[in-house]
Design an enzyme around this catalytic site. Structure first.
Site, PDB file in Angstrom:
ATOM      1  N   HIS A   1      43.728  43.813  56.782  1.00 59.20           N
ATOM      2  CA  HIS A   1      42.362  44.355  56.652  1.00 59.20           C
ATOM      3  C   HIS A   1      41.898  44.913  58.002  1.00 59.20           C
ATOM      4  O   HIS A   1      41.314  45.997  58.064  1.00 59.20           O
ATOM      5  CB  HIS A   1      41.374  43.255  56.234  1.00 59.20           C
ATOM      6  CG  HIS A   1      41.574  42.739  54.839  1.00 59.20           C
ATOM      7  ND1 HIS A   1      41.660  41.401  54.539  1.00 59.20           N
ATOM      8  CD2 HIS A   1      41.690  43.393  53.648  1.00 59.20           C
ATOM      9  CE1 HIS A   1      41.812  41.246  53.235  1.00 59.20           C
ATOM     10  NE2 HIS A   1      41.836  42.437  52.671  1.00 59.20           N
TER      11      HIS A   1
ATOM     12  N   LYS B   1      33.987  34.359  40.770  1.00 60.78           N
ATOM     13  CA  LYS B   1      35.095  33.727  41.502  1.00 60.78           C
ATOM     14  C   LYS B   1      34.592  32.552  42.314  1.00 60.78           C
ATOM     15  O   LYS B   1      33.439  32.531  42.737  1.00 60.78           O
ATOM     16  CB  LYS B   1      35.722  34.749  42.467  1.00 60.78           C
ATOM     17  CG  LYS B   1      36.684  35.704  41.811  1.00 60.78           C
ATOM     18  CD  LYS B   1      37.462  36.459  42.885  1.00 60.78           C
ATOM     19  CE  LYS B   1      38.362  37.528  42.301  1.00 60.78           C
ATOM     20  NZ  LYS B   1      38.986  38.352  43.356  1.00 60.78           N
TER      21      LYS B   1
ATOM     22  N   ARG C   1      49.077  48.858  50.113  1.00 60.35           N
ATOM     23  CA  ARG C   1      50.230  48.218  50.749  1.00 60.35           C
ATOM     24  C   ARG C   1      51.545  48.722  50.166  1.00 60.35           C
ATOM     25  O   ARG C   1      52.506  48.956  50.876  1.00 60.35           O
ATOM     26  CB  ARG C   1      50.166  46.694  50.569  1.00 60.35           C
ATOM     27  CG  ARG C   1      49.123  46.038  51.418  1.00 60.35           C
ATOM     28  CD  ARG C   1      48.890  44.641  50.975  1.00 60.35           C
ATOM     29  NE  ARG C   1      48.455  44.632  49.583  1.00 60.35           N
ATOM     30  CZ  ARG C   1      47.976  43.573  48.950  1.00 60.35           C
ATOM     31  NH1 ARG C   1      47.917  42.429  49.562  1.00 60.35           N
ATOM     32  NH2 ARG C   1      47.581  43.660  47.710  1.00 60.35           N
TER      33      ARG C   1
ATOM     34  N   SER D   1      45.462  38.213  51.035  1.00 60.38           N
ATOM     35  CA  SER D   1      44.587  37.040  51.180  1.00 60.38           C
ATOM     36  C   SER D   1      45.120  35.889  50.336  1.00 60.38           C
ATOM     37  O   SER D   1      45.065  34.726  50.747  1.00 60.38           O
ATOM     38  CB  SER D   1      43.164  37.386  50.725  1.00 60.38           C
ATOM     39  OG  SER D   1      42.628  38.402  51.525  1.00 60.38           O
TER      40      SER D   1
HETATM   41  O1  PNS Z   1      39.512  42.870  47.983  1.00 65.51           O
HETATM   42  P1  PNS Z   1      39.477  43.178  46.517  1.00 65.51           P
HETATM   43  O2  PNS Z   1      39.159  41.932  45.728  1.00 65.51           O
HETATM   44  O3  PNS Z   1      40.734  43.858  46.047  1.00 65.51           O
HETATM   45  O4  PNS Z   1      38.252  44.216  46.320  1.00 65.51           O
HETATM   46  C1  PNS Z   1      37.937  44.704  45.038  1.00 65.51           C
HETATM   47  C2  PNS Z   1      36.590  45.472  45.046  1.00 65.51           C
HETATM   48  C3  PNS Z   1      35.518  44.654  45.714  1.00 65.51           C
HETATM   49  C4  PNS Z   1      36.764  46.779  45.781  1.00 65.51           C
HETATM   50  C5  PNS Z   1      36.245  45.786  43.564  1.00 65.51           C
HETATM   51  O5  PNS Z   1      36.442  44.632  42.799  1.00 65.51           O
HETATM   52  C6  PNS Z   1      34.786  46.232  43.389  1.00 65.51           C
HETATM   53  O6  PNS Z   1      34.391  47.254  43.883  1.00 65.51           O
HETATM   54  N1  PNS Z   1      34.021  45.408  42.653  1.00 65.51           N
HETATM   55  C7  PNS Z   1      32.607  45.665  42.382  1.00 65.51           C
HETATM   56  C8  PNS Z   1      32.404  45.967  40.887  1.00 65.51           C
HETATM   57  C9  PNS Z   1      32.767  47.408  40.613  1.00 65.51           C
HETATM   58  O7  PNS Z   1      32.116  48.313  41.057  1.00 65.51           O
HETATM   59  N2  PNS Z   1      33.919  47.619  39.912  1.00 65.51           N
HETATM   60  C10 PNS Z   1      34.436  48.985  39.751  1.00 65.51           C
HETATM   61  C11 PNS Z   1      34.503  49.382  38.334  1.00 65.51           C
HETATM   62  S1  PNS Z   1      36.034  48.818  37.642  1.00 65.51           S
END
Ligand code: PNS
Length: 159
Positions: A17, A41, A90, A129
């Site tokens: 990150h 979560k 990645r 993570s």
């Molecule tokens: O680090 P992560 O868990 O892979 O991040 C995922 C993240 C936070 C980018 C994604 O889950 C997100 O943007 N969630 C907010 C809800 C949303 O807007 N979802 C997109 C429509 S599917």
């Protein structure tokens, strides 16, 4: 002014990150790294802890701000008046999931939110993570995975 948002769970943040943050910070005037407050979560670190950790890890980057958000990313982007989202890739296994989210966000925002992908530096391509948490849960060595100041804080969560 060019402003981008790098959203994520960052539970915990990793050197992968940080690599994405440092590289994106060079491309934009301002980069906001934002922690998703996901009520579904049960995280290792609270949102407040993750924000503080990110602030410590990026203290050397003057154009990086740390924030948190709940709900849809596109609504948060609209509130901040930001149109670019940064995500790290990645490996090909990330691609399908990331492509789906990027296209959903572009469609839902009526073209207002686009996603730029940065390929993770090779030395961090194996990092996640989840694997950091698993290694730490068995008291393994995570010193090559996260910033030094974070190693004990993660181990303390499992002690
Ligand atoms: O680090 P992560 O868990 O892979 O991040 C995922 C993240 C936070 C980018 C994604 O889950 C997100 O943007 N969630 C907010 C809800 C949303 O807007 N979802 C997109 C429509 S599917």
């Amino acid at each position: 002014m060019k402003h981008a948002i790098y959203p994520g769970s960052f539970d915990p943040m990793t050197l992968g990150h940080l690599d994405v943050i440092e590289r994106a910070a060079q491309m934009f005037d301002t980069l906001t790294v934002s922690v998703l407050n996901n009520v579904a979560k049960s995280p290792l670190f609270s949102v407040e802890e993750r924000v503080k950790i990110l602030e410590e890890a990026t203290a050397h980057l003057k154009n990086v701000k740390i924030d948190s958000f709940s709900g849809l990313l596109i609504d948060y982007c609209a509130k901040k008046d930001v149109h670019i989202v940064i995500r790290g890739l990645r490996a090909i296994t990330d691609f399908e999931y990331e492509l789906q989210i990027a296209q959903t966000n572009r469609k839902l925002s009526k073209g207002q939110v686009d996603t730029i992908f940065l390929t993770t530096s090779l030395e961090y391509a194996y990092l996640s993570s989840s694997s950091v948490k698993e290694i730490a849960s068995f008291h393994g060595d995570i010193s090559q995975c996260v910033p030094e100041f974070l190693v004990d804080r993660i181990h303390n969560k499992f002690s």
